[in-house]
Design an enzyme around this catalytic site. Sequence first.
Site, PDB file in Angstrom:
ATOM      1  N   TYR A  85      28.788 -11.967 -17.188  1.00  0.00           N
ATOM      2  CA  TYR A  85      29.401 -13.722 -16.099  1.00  0.00           C
ATOM      3  C   TYR A  85      31.011 -13.819 -15.774  1.00  0.00           C
ATOM      4  O   TYR A  85      31.070 -14.140 -14.649  1.00  0.00           O
ATOM      5  CB  TYR A  85      29.641 -14.685 -17.414  1.00  0.00           C
ATOM      6  CG  TYR A  85      28.882 -15.954 -16.935  1.00  0.00           C
ATOM      7  CD1 TYR A  85      28.179 -16.727 -16.454  1.00  0.00           C
ATOM      8  CD2 TYR A  85      30.242 -17.197 -16.813  1.00  0.00           C
ATOM      9  CE1 TYR A  85      27.755 -17.840 -15.724  1.00  0.00           C
ATOM     10  CE2 TYR A  85      30.753 -18.062 -16.469  1.00  0.00           C
ATOM     11  CZ  TYR A  85      28.593 -17.998 -15.510  1.00  0.00           C
ATOM     12  OH  TYR A  85      29.083 -19.672 -15.469  1.00  0.00           O
ATOM     13  N   PHE A 137      30.700 -24.360  15.044  1.00  0.00           N
ATOM     14  CA  PHE A 137      29.738 -23.972  14.976  1.00  0.00           C
ATOM     15  C   PHE A 137      28.993 -25.496  14.038  1.00  0.00           C
ATOM     16  O   PHE A 137      29.401 -25.530  13.613  1.00  0.00           O
ATOM     17  CB  PHE A 137      29.423 -22.593  14.257  1.00  0.00           C
ATOM     18  CG  PHE A 137      27.951 -21.959  13.160  1.00  0.00           C
ATOM     19  CD1 PHE A 137      27.238 -21.138  14.212  1.00  0.00           C
ATOM     20  CD2 PHE A 137      27.728 -21.706  12.277  1.00  0.00           C
ATOM     21  CE1 PHE A 137      26.292 -20.613  14.465  1.00  0.00           C
ATOM     22  CE2 PHE A 137      26.649 -21.526  11.933  1.00  0.00           C
ATOM     23  CZ  PHE A 137      26.313 -20.681  12.848  1.00  0.00           C
ATOM     24  N   THR A 138      27.244 -24.795  13.772  1.00  0.00           N
ATOM     25  CA  THR A 138      26.588 -25.822  13.549  1.00  0.00           C
ATOM     26  C   THR A 138      26.733 -26.496  11.617  1.00  0.00           C
ATOM     27  O   THR A 138      27.339 -27.296  11.392  1.00  0.00           O
ATOM     28  CB  THR A 138      24.791 -25.622  13.500  1.00  0.00           C
ATOM     29  OG1 THR A 138      25.082 -24.206  12.761  1.00  0.00           O
ATOM     30  CG2 THR A 138      25.059 -25.417  14.413  1.00  0.00           C
ATOM     31  N   ASP A 228      36.955 -18.334  11.240  1.00  0.00           N
ATOM     32  CA  ASP A 228      36.472 -18.248  10.457  1.00  0.00           C
ATOM     33  C   ASP A 228      35.869 -16.247  10.864  1.00  0.00           C
ATOM     34  O   ASP A 228      35.930 -16.269  11.954  1.00  0.00           O
ATOM     35  CB  ASP A 228      35.026 -18.735  11.588  1.00  0.00           C
ATOM     36  CG  ASP A 228      33.383 -18.632  11.320  1.00  0.00           C
ATOM     37  OD1 ASP A 228      33.080 -17.431  10.399  1.00  0.00           O
ATOM     38  OD2 ASP A 228      32.398 -18.995  11.307  1.00  0.00           O
ATOM     39  N   LYS A 271      26.861 -11.191   7.939  1.00  0.00           N
ATOM     40  CA  LYS A 271      27.010 -10.275   9.226  1.00  0.00           C
ATOM     41  C   LYS A 271      28.047  -9.387   9.710  1.00  0.00           C
ATOM     42  O   LYS A 271      27.437  -8.456   8.952  1.00  0.00           O
ATOM     43  CB  LYS A 271      27.542 -11.472  10.743  1.00  0.00           C
ATOM     44  CG  LYS A 271      26.900 -12.241  10.900  1.00  0.00           C
ATOM     45  CD  LYS A 271      26.743 -13.723   9.738  1.00  0.00           C
ATOM     46  CE  LYS A 271      25.813 -15.067  10.223  1.00  0.00           C
ATOM     47  NZ  LYS A 271      25.884 -16.052   9.359  1.00  0.00           N
ATOM     48  N   ARG A 395      19.164 -21.857  21.107  1.00  0.00           N
ATOM     49  CA  ARG A 395      20.746 -22.465  20.917  1.00  0.00           C
ATOM     50  C   ARG A 395      21.190 -23.513  22.323  1.00  0.00           C
ATOM     51  O   ARG A 395      22.171 -22.734  22.743  1.00  0.00           O
ATOM     52  CB  ARG A 395      21.717 -21.251  20.833  1.00  0.00           C
ATOM     53  CG  ARG A 395      21.769 -20.285  19.314  1.00  0.00           C
ATOM     54  CD  ARG A 395      22.227 -20.957  18.376  1.00  0.00           C
ATOM     55  NE  ARG A 395      21.840 -21.375  17.240  1.00  0.00           N
ATOM     56  CZ  ARG A 395      22.054 -22.276  16.260  1.00  0.00           C
ATOM     57  NH1 ARG A 395      23.378 -21.406  15.732  1.00  0.00           N
ATOM     58  NH2 ARG A 395      21.353 -22.837  16.131  1.00  0.00           N
ATOM     59  N   PHE A 462      17.223 -28.179  13.970  1.00  0.00           N
ATOM     60  CA  PHE A 462      16.693 -27.183  14.374  1.00  0.00           C
ATOM     61  C   PHE A 462      15.925 -25.834  13.743  1.00  0.00           C
ATOM     62  O   PHE A 462      14.948 -25.862  14.068  1.00  0.00           O
ATOM     63  CB  PHE A 462      18.096 -26.096  15.144  1.00  0.00           C
ATOM     64  CG  PHE A 462      19.001 -26.092  14.648  1.00  0.00           C
ATOM     65  CD1 PHE A 462      19.777 -27.096  14.789  1.00  0.00           C
ATOM     66  CD2 PHE A 462      18.762 -24.622  13.602  1.00  0.00           C
ATOM     67  CE1 PHE A 462      21.292 -26.500  13.616  1.00  0.00           C
ATOM     68  CE2 PHE A 462      20.057 -24.561  13.268  1.00  0.00           C
ATOM     69  CZ  PHE A 462      21.265 -25.420  11.931  1.00  0.00           C
TER      70      PHE A 462
HETATM   71  C1  P61 Z   1      23.220 -17.191  13.017  1.00  0.00           C
HETATM   72  F1  P61 Z   1      20.737 -21.201  13.220  1.00  0.00           F
HETATM   73  N1  P61 Z   1      25.101 -18.167  11.169  1.00  0.00           N
HETATM   74  O1  P61 Z   1      24.153 -16.648  13.050  1.00  0.00           O
HETATM   75  P1  P61 Z   1      25.642 -18.427   6.014  1.00  0.00           P
HETATM   76  N2  P61 Z   1      29.896 -19.631  10.839  1.00  0.00           N
HETATM   77  C2  P61 Z   1      29.692 -18.610  11.737  1.00  0.00           C
HETATM   78  C3  P61 Z   1      27.948 -17.834  11.852  1.00  0.00           C
HETATM   79  O2  P61 Z   1      26.882 -17.250  12.860  1.00  0.00           O
HETATM   80  C4  P61 Z   1      26.767 -18.205  10.374  1.00  0.00           C
HETATM   81  C5  P61 Z   1      28.156 -19.812   9.836  1.00  0.00           C
HETATM   82  C6  P61 Z   1      29.222 -19.359  10.039  1.00  0.00           C
HETATM   83  C7  P61 Z   1      23.728 -17.668  11.735  1.00  0.00           C
HETATM   84  C8  P61 Z   1      23.062 -18.105  10.680  1.00  0.00           C
HETATM   85  C9  P61 Z   1      22.713 -19.258  10.774  1.00  0.00           C
HETATM   86  O3  P61 Z   1      22.438 -23.383  13.123  1.00  0.00           O
HETATM   87  C10 P61 Z   1      21.834 -21.870  12.163  1.00  0.00           C
HETATM   88  O4  P61 Z   1      26.073 -16.976   5.535  1.00  0.00           O
HETATM   89  C11 P61 Z   1      29.965 -18.540  12.489  1.00  0.00           C
HETATM   90  O5  P61 Z   1      24.625 -18.108   7.040  1.00  0.00           O
HETATM   91  O6  P61 Z   1      26.214 -20.369   5.605  1.00  0.00           O
HETATM   92  C12 P61 Z   1      26.099 -18.469  10.461  1.00  0.00           C
HETATM   93  O7  P61 Z   1      27.736 -18.908   7.715  1.00  0.00           O
HETATM   94  C13 P61 Z   1      27.355 -19.402   7.940  1.00  0.00           C
HETATM   95  C14 P61 Z   1      21.554 -19.566  11.924  1.00  0.00           C
HETATM   96  C15 P61 Z   1      23.529 -20.654  10.282  1.00  0.00           C
HETATM   97  C16 P61 Z   1      21.414 -20.708  12.142  1.00  0.00           C
HETATM   98  C17 P61 Z   1      23.251 -21.700  11.118  1.00  0.00           C
HETATM   99  O8  P61 Z   1      22.117 -16.707  12.679  1.00  0.00           O
END
Ligand code: P61
Length: 474
Positions: A85, A137-138, A228, A271, A395, A462
């Site tokens: 833990y 970013f969303t 980021d 990623k 997007r 979305f």
């Molecule tokens: C993606 F439709 N991305 O690109 P988490 N920063 C950035 C990202 O690309 C990102 C996160 C933070 C995704 C998954 C996803 O509207 C959406 O590990 C530059 O996913 O929490 C994530 O990181 C967040 C798809 C997220 C989406 C939000 O496919």
Amino acid sequence: MSESPIKTIGQQLGRRSWAEPWKIKMVEPIHMISQEERAKALQEAGYNTFLLRSADVYIDLLTDSGTSAMSDRQWAGIMMGDEAYAGSRNFYHLEAAVQTHYGYRYMVPTHQGRGAEHLLSQTAIKPGQYVPGNMYFTTTRLHQELAGGTFVDVIIDEAHDPRSLHPFKGDVDLDKLRGLIQRVGAENIAYFSLAGTVNMAGGQPVSMANVRALRELCDEQGLPIYLDATRMVENAYFIQQQEAGFVDQSIAAIVKEFCSYTDGAWMSAKKDHLVNIGGWLAVNDHDLFDALRNLVVVYEGLHTYGGMAGRDMEALAIGIEEAVQDDHVRSRVGQVLYLGDLLLDWDIPIVQPVGGHAIFLDARGFYPHIPQDQFPAQTLAAQLYLDSGVRGMERGIVSAGRDPQTGDHRYPALELMRLAIPRRVYTQAHMDVVAEAIKAVYDARQQTGGLRMVYEPKVLRFFQARFEPISARE
Ligand code: P61
């Protein structure tokens, strides 16, 4: 750490060819359902590719997030999980990997990127403050808003133009930032929110010259910069290939220099870091670290696991080392460029230059006859799935959501459909299939009508929104 990039066999011998720096040891069968079954699946999913079952998808380019293939070393790391833990040895391996490759002093693990965004936003933003950044970013913007902040886009204008060939469309427009500082005062700005390989702009990089200049301006104004770093490795590849003075430097060295101009970073490790789940947040300031470490235990888990299993942290630590290898990044971005070149040869409208992680189809170029509030990019994602079981992601206007003040749709300049390529997963032959499917959808563009939204969630709509085709008679 190698300081100069390793050459491929092709480069050593003056040839054009290059290939992946790995061979395949395990495969996962995929299959394709019939056209009628796809039509039914699409209807059941409300014309939203997020709501499809993956068993109904042939080539899945919904996202490059958590979908990459791990190496044999990472899988071996999974077996080395220390599930204590507190104080797992995998945590210390991860901490050392972040310190070595990103250069920050203190690291807090989180379950994924948005966990880190939540902690940073709650800690570093005071209600009423502004948060400038190079395009929204969303999840990032939502967490900034939930903390009482207002995001302000200060990316260069070229980023909003799919046809602009600017090589660093992720760059910050320093005049726009100066204008904001003059208007609201530096004391009302929480920090600069900088992203590498800007996702919503089409995977566009930030140049080293730009981050250096941003650092100077932020130093003058006493503003911190948080990065980021989700796709920073890919950003470094573009600096290496396109910015004067970097061609002989390794990706690892470029990532580290870039990060040295920032005060901290958050990471979706799903990623660049080649794992299925994980994230982290790293900073140089000890007081901020203390606050983050106190908050992580409320939302994520103890500060030595932050929502990850020990085995996840081990795979991630190994993934960081693999992610910064030049031959890996070259082949990863090379595959994206390969698909882009096929589409450009056929004059398909895509965001140019092709970015690091995905091809972005320009839905306005496909469907100039579909108004933006009939969701051209959502329509395009549905059509591509219908054609051949290839899954991408909207997007555009759906992703942009509604303005919290007015309640109206935000109408983004970019109306895109993204095809994100998972790392080390698909072959060149898969890319050929995808290209032909896109061509078929493009050729049928004039017969295609738009969609109406019939269910709309309040936030991040979305993901779960549902749509219906608008019939030709309406
Ligand atoms: C993606 F439709 N991305 O690109 P988490 N920063 C950035 C990202 O690309 C990102 C996160 C933070 C995704 C998954 C996803 O509207 C959406 O590990 C530059 O996913 O929490 C994530 O990181 C967040 C798809 C997220 C989406 C939000 O496919």
